[in-house]
Design a protein around this motif. Structure first.
Motif, PDB file in Angstrom:
ATOM      1  N   GLU A  32       0.827  -1.200   0.000  1.00 39.85           N
ATOM      2  CA  GLU A  32       0.000   0.000   0.000  1.00 39.85           C
ATOM      3  C   GLU A  32       0.869   1.261   0.000  1.00 39.85           C
ATOM      4  N   LYS A  33       1.971   1.238   0.741  1.00 42.57           N
ATOM      5  CA  LYS A  33       2.880   2.384   0.768  1.00 42.57           C
ATOM      6  C   LYS A  33       3.526   2.610  -0.597  1.00 42.57           C
ATOM      7  N   ILE A  34       3.908   1.523  -1.250  1.00 45.18           N
ATOM      8  CA  ILE A  34       4.517   1.634  -2.583  1.00 45.18           C
ATOM      9  C   ILE A  34       3.522   2.235  -3.566  1.00 45.18           C
ATOM     10  N   GLU A  66      21.946  10.151  -5.996  1.00 50.01           N
ATOM     11  CA  GLU A  66      21.216  10.106  -7.258  1.00 50.01           C
ATOM     12  C   GLU A  66      22.133  10.433  -8.423  1.00 50.01           C
ATOM     13  N   THR A  67      23.013  11.410  -8.248  1.00 51.29           N
ATOM     14  CA  THR A  67      23.904  11.834  -9.328  1.00 51.29           C
ATOM     15  C   THR A  67      24.852  10.724  -9.720  1.00 51.29           C
ATOM     16  N   GLU A  68      25.414  10.014  -8.728  1.00 51.16           N
ATOM     17  CA  GLU A  68      26.376   8.951  -9.016  1.00 51.16           C
ATOM     18  C   GLU A  68      25.737   7.840  -9.840  1.00 51.16           C
ATOM     19  N   VAL A  89      12.802   6.645  -7.800  1.00 54.78           N
ATOM     20  CA  VAL A  89      13.150   5.511  -6.932  1.00 54.78           C
ATOM     21  C   VAL A  89      13.396   5.977  -5.501  1.00 54.78           C
ATOM     22  N   ASN A  90      14.133   7.064  -5.352  1.00 56.97           N
ATOM     23  CA  ASN A  90      14.442   7.550  -4.011  1.00 56.97           C
ATOM     24  C   ASN A  90      13.212   8.108  -3.304  1.00 56.97           C
ATOM     25  N   ASP A  91      12.314   8.750  -4.067  1.00 60.85           N
ATOM     26  CA  ASP A  91      11.075   9.244  -3.459  1.00 60.85           C
ATOM     27  C   ASP A  91      10.225   8.093  -2.936  1.00 60.85           C
ATOM     28  N   SER A 101      17.753   9.364 -16.663  1.00 59.51           N
ATOM     29  CA  SER A 101      18.309   8.665 -15.511  1.00 59.51           C
ATOM     30  C   SER A 101      18.115   9.471 -14.232  1.00 59.51           C
ATOM     31  N   GLU A 102      18.193  10.805 -14.336  1.00 61.53           N
ATOM     32  CA  GLU A 102      17.982  11.647 -13.157  1.00 61.53           C
ATOM     33  C   GLU A 102      16.540  11.554 -12.667  1.00 61.53           C
ATOM     34  N   GLU A 103      15.590  11.561 -13.605  1.00 60.55           N
ATOM     35  CA  GLU A 103      14.181  11.451 -13.215  1.00 60.55           C
ATOM     36  C   GLU A 103      13.892  10.096 -12.585  1.00 60.55           C
TER      37      GLU A 103
END
Length: 387
Positions: A176-178, A238-240, A219-221, A212-214
């Protein structure tokens, strides 16, 4: 009237400053026949459909091709993998599956999970691998085309029972969180929905292209929303990671009647120089541990692999007859067989190098060797029932 008002709310034309209520109205309106479907509605419905899937047949293929070697003997700069078979989740405490795995025409294996046991059978392997094994004094022939199993059961205890009782609740909460995190993400606005057909059946097609940045932000959000504590411990920025791939495209097909995801396609290009992967450049081996640090001879975009993953799902909620393969050999027996071969090879080498006088050099006791000897079963391999 009210109908027009609800329609305006459903498609984001009117803001009532209550996200949860807006979403409920939107989903209720879009559930009606012939109404246009938004990405939010389709993703919500696909998650709900996922909860009701008890079994399915999967057909997954993975292909890699690029400018560098895969590192797998005999495959060069390309790689193909096909996984096919049923998955049965009727009993969540005892899931079952039986799949066939093919990697190149020469590598073929079967795998099954039944009654907390992992079964596998190697049907064929490349000649080069057989050659490597033979060079090490180890023959693979006695283990070919025979079912081998390993017991996966956990130790029974009150603590284990407690974890198992809570697992179903935790899985539902996480799912549900995902779903909520995806619906609240910026990526949802980039999804394009069309109606089409797949193998003659009407489907909704959802297409998404991301930089890739988006993608890393998405993913991190989601990770942050699902488990903030785990996310805070991430070691890669995220940049790496975003410097390591590009051209990400995702397409999903949902059956219009059941909302089951019947096909998914993911493709992207990955740059191995940015992943800390060994590379061969002008005869030298280099490993990049830090982003943007390359040898003078390497352009990071010269070393890449194009990746495509296709997952087909079918035969949802059918009954599959998945049974334990007959005549399966315990994994421990294979280890004993392997140890026996290695000890025999060692004794032969010692006799060859030193003649009959091997006293004090670890000569093997024949009686001990006999105890290790556990012949492989010779019964006919019946395998798993076909579908």
């Amino acid at each position: 009237g009210f109908g027009a008002f609800f329609a305006l709310v459903a498609y984001g034309k009117v803001d009532i400053s209550n996200k949860e209520l807006e979403r409920k109205i939107s989903f209720a309106v879009q559930a009606l026949p012939f109404t246009p479907k938004t990405p939010e509605y389709l993703i919500h419905q696909s998650f709900e459909a996922q909860r009701n899937i008890k079994s399915m047949y999967i057909d997954t293929s993975i292909a890699l091709s690029g400018s560098i070697e895969t590192g797998i003997p005999g495959l060069g700069n390309s790689f193909d993998l096909v996984i096919q078979g049923p998955i049965d989740l009727h009993d969540k405490e005892n899931p079952k599956t039986q799949i066939n795995i093919k990697m190149t025409p020469e590598l073929d294996a079967d795998l099954a999970v039944v009654n907390d046991k992992l079964f596998f059978k190697i049907n064929n392997i490349p000649a080069v691998l057989k050659g490597f094994a033979a060079g090490a004094g180890f023959s693979l022939d006695p283990f070919m085309a025979k079912w081998i199993f390993y017991d996966l059961k956990s130790l029974e205890s009150d603590a284990r029972d407690t974890l198992n009782e809570d697992k179903g609740v935790r899985d539902e909460e996480r799912l549900e969180k995902i779903k909520t995190a995806i619906l609240n993400s910026d990526a949802i606005n980039k999804i394009v929905v069309t109606e089409t057909s797949l193998d003659g059946n009407p489907v909704y097609q959802m297409s998404l292209e991301m930089t890739s940045e988006e993608y890393m932000k998405f993913v991190n959000d989601v990770a942050r929303a699902v488990d903030p504590a785990a996310y805070s411990n991430q070691l890669v920025t995220e940049t790496e990671v975003s410097q390591s791939f590009e051209n990400l495209k995702i397409t999903a097909y949902l059956d219009k009647d059941t909302m089951n995801t019947v096909k998914s396609i993911i493709s992207f290009r990955v740059y191995t120089s940015n992943l800390g992967v060994p590379s061969q450049v002008l005869g030298t081996s280099t490993i990049q541990y830090f982003p943007n640090v390359y040898t003078a001879a390497v352009d990071p975009k010269d070393e890449y692999m194009d990746v495509a993953v296709v997952v087909n799902g079918s035969r949802f909620n059918e009954e599959f007859d998945i049974q334990e393969p007959e005549g399966a050999i315990p994994f421990e027996t294979i280890i004993e067989q392997y140890t026996q071969q290695m000890m025999q090879k060692y004794q032969q080498d010692m006799n060859t190098d030193l003649g009959d006088d091997v006293s004090g050099f670890g000569e093997i006791d024949d009686k001990k060797l006999e105890k290790l000897e556990t012949p492989l079963l010779d019964e006919e391999d019946t395998g798993i029932s076909e579908f």
